[in-house]
Design a protein around this motif. Sequence first.
Motif, mmCIF file in Angstrom:
data_model
loop_
_atom_site.group_PDB
_atom_site.id
_atom_site.type_symbol
_atom_site.label_atom_id
_atom_site.label_comp_id
_atom_site.label_asym_id
_atom_site.label_seq_id
_atom_site.Cartn_x
_atom_site.Cartn_y
_atom_site.Cartn_z
ATOM 1 N N VAL A 218 0.843 -1.204 0.000
ATOM 2 C CA VAL A 218 0.000 0.000 0.000
ATOM 3 C C VAL A 218 0.878 1.253 0.000
ATOM 4 O O VAL A 218 0.570 2.232 -0.688
ATOM 5 C CB VAL A 218 -0.999 -0.009 1.181
ATOM 6 C CG1 VAL A 218 -1.815 1.275 1.206
ATOM 7 C CG2 VAL A 218 -1.928 -1.218 1.090
ATOM 8 N N CYS A 219 1.978 1.222 0.750
ATOM 9 C CA CYS A 219 2.906 2.365 0.744
ATOM 10 C C CYS A 219 3.426 2.620 -0.677
ATOM 11 O O CYS A 219 3.483 3.766 -1.126
ATOM 12 C CB CYS A 219 4.085 2.123 1.688
ATOM 13 S SG CYS A 219 3.665 2.300 3.433
ATOM 14 N N ALA A 220 3.778 1.554 -1.365
ATOM 15 C CA ALA A 220 4.285 1.709 -2.735
ATOM 16 C C ALA A 220 3.200 2.291 -3.639
ATOM 17 O O ALA A 220 3.468 3.173 -4.463
ATOM 18 C CB ALA A 220 4.777 0.364 -3.273
ATOM 19 N N ALA A 221 1.980 1.804 -3.466
ATOM 20 C CA ALA A 221 0.867 2.294 -4.298
ATOM 21 C C ALA A 221 0.593 3.770 -4.018
ATOM 22 O O ALA A 221 0.341 4.557 -4.937
ATOM 23 C CB ALA A 221 -0.386 1.459 -4.048
ATOM 24 N N GLN A 222 0.646 4.154 -2.753
ATOM 25 C CA GLN A 222 0.400 5.560 -2.398
ATOM 26 C C GLN A 222 1.532 6.454 -2.898
ATOM 27 O O GLN A 222 1.289 7.601 -3.299
ATOM 28 C CB GLN A 222 0.224 5.709 -0.883
ATOM 29 C CG GLN A 222 -1.108 5.175 -0.356
ATOM 30 C CD GLN A 222 -2.306 5.968 -0.857
ATOM 31 O OE1 GLN A 222 -2.259 7.179 -0.981
ATOM 32 N NE2 GLN A 222 -3.388 5.272 -1.178
ATOM 33 N N ALA A 223 2.755 5.944 -2.856
ATOM 34 C CA ALA A 223 3.894 6.723 -3.361
ATOM 35 C C ALA A 223 3.723 6.998 -4.856
ATOM 36 O O ALA A 223 3.920 8.117 -5.329
ATOM 37 C CB ALA A 223 5.210 5.976 -3.101
#
Length: 468
Positions: A218-223
């Motif tokens: 999710v962090c990667a997607a939000q980034a």
Amino acid sequence: MQIPFDNSYAALPEAFYTRLNPTPVKAPVLLAFNRDLARVLRIEEGDLGDAAQIFSGNKIPQNAEPLAQLYAGHQFGSFNPQLGDGRAILFGEIIDINGLRHDIQLKGSGPTPYSRGGDGRAWLGPVLREYIVSEAMHALGIPTTRALAAVATGEPVYREAALPGAVLTRVAASHLRVGTFQVFAHRDQIENLQTLTDFAIARHYPDAHGPMDLLRAVCAAQARLVAAWMSVGFIHGVMNTDNCAISGETIDYGPCAFMDDFHMGRVFSSIDRQARYAFGNQPNMAIWNMAQFATALLHLMDDKEAAVEEATAIVHAMPEQIEAEWLARFGAKIGISQPHQEDTALIQDLLDLMQQDGADFANTFRQLCKPMARDQFKDRDAFDAWSKRHTARIQSEPDPQALIEQTNPAIIPRNHRIEQMIEAAVAGDMAPFERLRTALATPYDNTDPDLQRPPTESEIVPATFCGT
Ligand code: AMP
Ligand code: MG
């Protein structure tokens, strides 16, 4: 009209939602229907009267399992332990022709147990705004919820004045938010939190093993998402944790806006008084939201100390991920296909000049290698000097102009055009809506000068409202 529902959320425990139907409206009229999206969703179009009945909430389609979802959320930094769909109803889910699962949700469909005194309704303005902007985002290639239909209810909605009511049908990869995790973490309902985590992994990140992997994904997607927003001058405006979808889609088009003249500190939302969600602060806020997500997920971890350390490292890796995404996108925007770290200065210097001179974000990038780019700047010498450096840098590029045109939209949904469209729609004229909708379906190719033009002094829209 046949809607091929295949529902999974409705099979989750009762604690996740409240089952209820939309509240019927008086005189539904279909204002817009997204035929291309309907085709992808395998929705067979019946007569349009049926569509108005269904997408107003008056008629419950076969196999729908209407419900309002429970969630919590940090709103402008303060935690609200109970929010939930206060004016939305999830009809169910559809698996599209590509095998992807989507939520079909009505927004503005009447009060629910989560309405907290609100009327559960939406007025025409925000409904058409979300329709246009979410579809424009999709056409720009940015992950987003989409708009399937807009229906006028024939009933007034009372805001500062009586306004025409409307219902939007929103299509989303899911409506799982950071706030959905927060509600169970806050209540210490570990079993529900575990169920939700398993559900989220299966639905969005099937390769993830457990909550830590989910956090990483999710962090990667939000980034990726926040860098994509920045690259088109998009300001979400209300990045509360209940408006942060773990799918990585842009969700909740309330007071959002595209910038005209560039400024890192630009804010449109009338309720964002501290400039928390200013254009340039969006990366920080995405990271902050992921820290809240991590905090919720930590409730599932046994070895707390080790888990805190690992989760912290994952969240702390985000600035670097965002910078890399930012560099790739802004590099391409100035015609560099494989930008290096050293190109950051070239990009940043351009942005600084743009900010100093109030250059138009979309037009400056789009016209970067054309003579008219110069006209965006007051300090022409400074731009010429920058341009020289730029020309030297892109010398080795095979086709920088093509790259510029592929990565810089010619048209964006400018605020003043949206306001003009809403004003016309309220007066019964949907032509400006149709014009925007059609043009913004091909934002990289449509060079309609009238839609490229920034607002005149009198057209400027200084603030946006979430319209709730
Ligand atoms: P938003 O800022 O649009 O994300 O909304 C925040 C919360 O307020 C969500 O739980 C919404 O469902 C709720 N809400 C917003 N507008 C209304 C309304 N008109 N009636 C009831 N609830 C609302
Ligand atoms: Mg919301």
